[in-house]
Design a protein around this motif. Structure first.
Motif, PDB file in Angstrom:
ATOM      1  N   GLN A  13     -22.326 -61.811  25.612  1.00 42.86           N
ATOM      2  CA  GLN A  13     -20.988 -62.416  25.651  1.00 42.86           C
ATOM      3  C   GLN A  13     -20.261 -62.240  24.321  1.00 42.86           C
ATOM      4  OE1 GLN A  13     -19.293 -63.660  28.298  1.00 42.86           O
ATOM      5  NE2 GLN A  13     -17.607 -63.673  26.850  1.00 42.86           N
ATOM      6  N   ASN A  14     -20.986 -62.317  23.217  1.00 42.40           N
ATOM      7  CA  ASN A  14     -20.367 -62.087  21.906  1.00 42.40           C
ATOM      8  C   ASN A  14     -19.834 -60.667  21.782  1.00 42.40           C
ATOM      9  OD1 ASN A  14     -20.809 -64.690  21.008  1.00 42.40           O
ATOM     10  ND2 ASN A  14     -22.754 -64.205  20.035  1.00 42.40           N
ATOM     11  N   VAL A  15     -20.572 -59.699  22.299  1.00 42.17           N
ATOM     12  CA  VAL A  15     -20.109 -58.310  22.263  1.00 42.17           C
ATOM     13  C   VAL A  15     -18.869 -58.146  23.144  1.00 42.17           C
ATOM     14  CG1 VAL A  15     -20.701 -55.926  22.838  1.00 42.17           C
ATOM     15  CG2 VAL A  15     -22.384 -57.374  21.716  1.00 42.17           C
ATOM     16  N   ILE A  16     -18.885 -58.752  24.317  1.00 51.07           N
ATOM     17  CA  ILE A  16     -17.729 -58.686  25.217  1.00 51.07           C
ATOM     18  C   ILE A  16     -16.502 -59.288  24.537  1.00 51.07           C
ATOM     19  CG2 ILE A  16     -16.769 -59.576  27.384  1.00 51.07           C
ATOM     20  CD1 ILE A  16     -19.658 -59.392  28.519  1.00 51.07           C
ATOM     21  N   SER A  17     -16.669 -60.412  23.885  1.00 53.88           N
ATOM     22  CA  SER A  17     -15.544 -61.047  23.176  1.00 53.88           C
ATOM     23  C   SER A  17     -15.026 -60.166  22.054  1.00 53.88           C
ATOM     24  CB  SER A  17     -15.982 -62.399  22.605  1.00 53.88           C
ATOM     25  OG  SER A  17     -16.323 -63.274  23.629  1.00 53.88           O
ATOM     26  N   ARG A  18     -15.934 -59.519  21.348  1.00 52.64           N
ATOM     27  CA  ARG A  18     -15.527 -58.630  20.255  1.00 52.64           C
ATOM     28  C   ARG A  18     -14.744 -57.430  20.788  1.00 52.64           C
ATOM     29  NH1 ARG A  18     -20.136 -58.855  17.688  1.00 52.64           N
ATOM     30  NH2 ARG A  18     -21.008 -56.981  18.583  1.00 52.64           N
ATOM     31  N   MET A  19     -15.166 -56.860  21.909  1.00 56.23           N
ATOM     32  CA  MET A  19     -14.453 -55.728  22.504  1.00 56.23           C
ATOM     33  C   MET A  19     -13.061 -56.148  22.968  1.00 56.23           C
ATOM     34  SD  MET A  19     -16.338 -53.137  22.208  1.00 56.23           S
ATOM     35  CE  MET A  19     -17.934 -53.101  21.447  1.00 56.23           C
ATOM     36  N   ALA A  20     -12.962 -57.313  23.577  1.00 58.36           N
ATOM     37  CA  ALA A  20     -11.658 -57.816  24.024  1.00 58.36           C
ATOM     38  C   ALA A  20     -10.751 -58.068  22.825  1.00 58.36           C
ATOM     39  CB  ALA A  20     -11.829 -59.082  24.847  1.00 58.36           C
ATOM     40  N   SER A  21     -11.318 -58.593  21.757  1.00 52.54           N
ATOM     41  CA  SER A  21     -10.547 -58.844  20.539  1.00 52.54           C
ATOM     42  C   SER A  21     -10.055 -57.531  19.925  1.00 52.54           C
ATOM     43  CB  SER A  21     -11.401 -59.611  19.539  1.00 52.54           C
ATOM     44  OG  SER A  21     -10.721 -59.779  18.326  1.00 52.54           O
ATOM     45  N   ASN A  22     -10.913 -56.524  19.901  1.00 47.94           N
ATOM     46  CA  ASN A  22     -10.511 -55.219  19.364  1.00 47.94           C
ATOM     47  C   ASN A  22      -9.376 -54.617  20.171  1.00 47.94           C
ATOM     48  OD1 ASN A  22     -12.422 -55.352  17.360  1.00 47.94           O
ATOM     49  ND2 ASN A  22     -13.895 -54.044  18.400  1.00 47.94           N
ATOM     50  N   SER A  23      -9.449 -54.739  21.478  1.00 49.83           N
ATOM     51  CA  SER A  23      -8.392 -54.225  22.339  1.00 49.83           C
ATOM     52  C   SER A  23      -7.066 -54.927  22.053  1.00 49.83           C
ATOM     53  CB  SER A  23      -8.782 -54.411  23.804  1.00 49.83           C
ATOM     54  OG  SER A  23      -7.800 -53.914  24.657  1.00 49.83           O
ATOM     55  N   PHE A  24      -7.122 -56.237  21.874  1.00 49.34           N
ATOM     56  CA  PHE A  24      -5.916 -57.005  21.565  1.00 49.34           C
ATOM     57  C   PHE A  24      -5.343 -56.599  20.200  1.00 49.34           C
ATOM     58  CE2 PHE A  24      -3.815 -60.786  19.811  1.00 49.34           C
ATOM     59  CZ  PHE A  24      -2.864 -60.991  20.798  1.00 49.34           C
ATOM     60  N   ILE A  25      -6.207 -56.403  19.234  1.00 50.80           N
ATOM     61  CA  ILE A  25      -5.764 -56.002  17.895  1.00 50.80           C
ATOM     62  C   ILE A  25      -5.103 -54.629  17.938  1.00 50.80           C
ATOM     63  CG2 ILE A  25      -6.619 -55.303  15.615  1.00 50.80           C
ATOM     64  CD1 ILE A  25      -8.624 -57.663  15.863  1.00 50.80           C
ATOM     65  N   ILE A  26      -5.661 -53.723  18.720  1.00 57.46           N
ATOM     66  CA  ILE A  26      -5.068 -52.384  18.833  1.00 57.46           C
ATOM     67  C   ILE A  26      -3.667 -52.469  19.419  1.00 57.46           C
ATOM     68  CG2 ILE A  26      -5.227 -50.206  20.127  1.00 57.46           C
ATOM     69  CD1 ILE A  26      -8.231 -50.287  19.603  1.00 57.46           C
ATOM     70  N   LYS A  27      -3.488 -53.296  20.441  1.00 56.87           N
ATOM     71  CA  LYS A  27      -2.139 -53.462  21.013  1.00 56.87           C
ATOM     72  C   LYS A  27      -1.175 -54.026  19.971  1.00 56.87           C
ATOM     73  CE  LYS A  27      -3.320 -54.022  25.879  1.00 56.87           C
ATOM     74  NZ  LYS A  27      -4.766 -53.871  25.830  1.00 56.87           N
ATOM     75  N   GLY A  28      -1.644 -54.971  19.179  1.00 55.57           N
ATOM     76  CA  GLY A  28      -0.802 -55.540  18.126  1.00 55.57           C
ATOM     77  C   GLY A  28      -0.418 -54.504  17.083  1.00 55.57           C
ATOM     78  N   TRP A  29      -1.384 -53.686  16.670  1.00 56.83           N
ATOM     79  CA  TRP A  29      -1.086 -52.626  15.705  1.00 56.83           C
ATOM     80  C   TRP A  29      -0.114 -51.611  16.296  1.00 56.83           C
ATOM     81  CZ3 TRP A  29      -1.634 -51.877  10.691  1.00 56.83           C
ATOM     82  CH2 TRP A  29      -2.516 -52.693  10.001  1.00 56.83           C
ATOM     83  N   ALA A  30      -0.280 -51.298  17.570  1.00 57.48           N
ATOM     84  CA  ALA A  30       0.619 -50.333  18.210  1.00 57.48           C
ATOM     85  C   ALA A  30       2.057 -50.853  18.212  1.00 57.48           C
ATOM     86  CB  ALA A  30       0.154 -50.035  19.634  1.00 57.48           C
ATOM     87  N   ILE A  31       2.240 -52.093  18.595  1.00 63.55           N
ATOM     88  CA  ILE A  31       3.588 -52.682  18.628  1.00 63.55           C
ATOM     89  C   ILE A  31       4.191 -52.707  17.222  1.00 63.55           C
ATOM     90  CG2 ILE A  31       4.923 -54.756  19.156  1.00 63.55           C
ATOM     91  CD1 ILE A  31       3.867 -53.389  21.666  1.00 63.55           C
ATOM     92  N   THR A  32       3.410 -53.132  16.256  1.00 62.19           N
ATOM     93  CA  THR A  32       3.890 -53.193  14.872  1.00 62.19           C
ATOM     94  C   THR A  32       4.234 -51.809  14.345  1.00 62.19           C
ATOM     95  OG1 THR A  32       2.498 -55.128  14.480  1.00 62.19           O
ATOM     96  CG2 THR A  32       3.305 -53.963  12.537  1.00 62.19           C
ATOM     97  N   THR A  33       3.360 -50.857  14.567  1.00 60.62           N
ATOM     98  CA  THR A  33       3.584 -49.495  14.092  1.00 60.62           C
ATOM     99  C   THR A  33       4.841 -48.893  14.707  1.00 60.62           C
ATOM    100  OG1 THR A  33       1.205 -49.156  13.814  1.00 60.62           O
ATOM    101  CG2 THR A  33       2.565 -47.183  13.970  1.00 60.62           C
ATOM    102  N   PHE A  34       5.016 -49.086  16.000  1.00 59.89           N
ATOM    103  CA  PHE A  34       6.169 -48.479  16.650  1.00 59.89           C
ATOM    104  C   PHE A  34       7.470 -49.210  16.352  1.00 59.89           C
ATOM    105  CE2 PHE A  34       2.735 -46.389  18.718  1.00 59.89           C
ATOM    106  CZ  PHE A  34       3.169 -45.081  18.599  1.00 59.89           C
ATOM    107  N   SER A  35       7.399 -50.477  16.088  1.00 62.60           N
ATOM    108  CA  SER A  35       8.617 -51.176  15.642  1.00 62.60           C
ATOM    109  C   SER A  35       9.097 -50.583  14.325  1.00 62.60           C
ATOM    110  CB  SER A  35       8.344 -52.668  15.475  1.00 62.60           C
ATOM    111  OG  SER A  35       7.997 -53.251  16.689  1.00 62.60           O
ATOM    112  N   ALA A  36       8.170 -50.375  13.399  1.00 59.64           N
ATOM    113  CA  ALA A  36       8.534 -49.781  12.110  1.00 59.64           C
ATOM    114  C   ALA A  36       8.991 -48.332  12.278  1.00 59.64           C
ATOM    115  CB  ALA A  36       7.344 -49.853  11.151  1.00 59.64           C
TER     116      ALA A  36
END
Length: 134
Positions: A13-36
């Motif tokens: 479950q900890n690994v699953i949570s980490r993968m979900a968190s990484n996916s969320f972080i990537i989406k955040g970086w994508a939005i931030t990068t493309f806004s700039a």
């Protein structure tokens, strides 16, 4: 339930949570990068920058799909371990083989809606800046 089984499920479950968190972080970086990137291209009338944006979209899209695939595989492992008897618990963290690959996951509706939208927006902005509509 045996404590060993509970601990193994907790590890998965900890690994699953980490993968979900990484996916969320990537989406955040994508939005931030493309806004700039969009702001830079618009303010400087440099549509060529947006061509690199298409490459970045593909990279973010692939990485997000990879983490989503890993998350799904660990969910399968979780279900497998959940169904095992207590004597069979060996703390194996190897994910089971799957028919699904990253290219199948890329076509998931959630990823298409996120990165497809960014791709369409990037192409539209490129056309508008290139032909001086903005």
């Amino acid at each position: 339930m045996n404590m060993m089984k509970i601990e193994h499920l907790r590890m998965i479950q900890n690994v699953i949570s980490r993968m979900a968190s990484n996916s969320f972080i990537i989406k955040g970086w994508a939005i931030t990068t493309f806004s700039a990137l969009y702001a830079f291209a618009y303010l400087n009338h440099k549509s060529i920058v947006l061509i690199f944006g298409v490459l970045f979209i593909c990279i973010f899209w692939y990485h997000d799909a990879f983490y989503l695939l890993q998350e799904r595989r660990y969910c399968e492992l979780y279900d497998k371990v959940r169904g095992q008897s207590e004597e069979d618990i060996d703390f194996n963290m190897s994910v089971p083989a799957s028919k699904e690959n990253v290219w199948n996951v890329i076509r998931r509706p959630i990823l298409i809606s996120c990165y497809g939208f960014l791709l369409i927006l990037t192409i539209l902005l490129f056309i508008l800046i290139q032909y001086n509509f903005l």
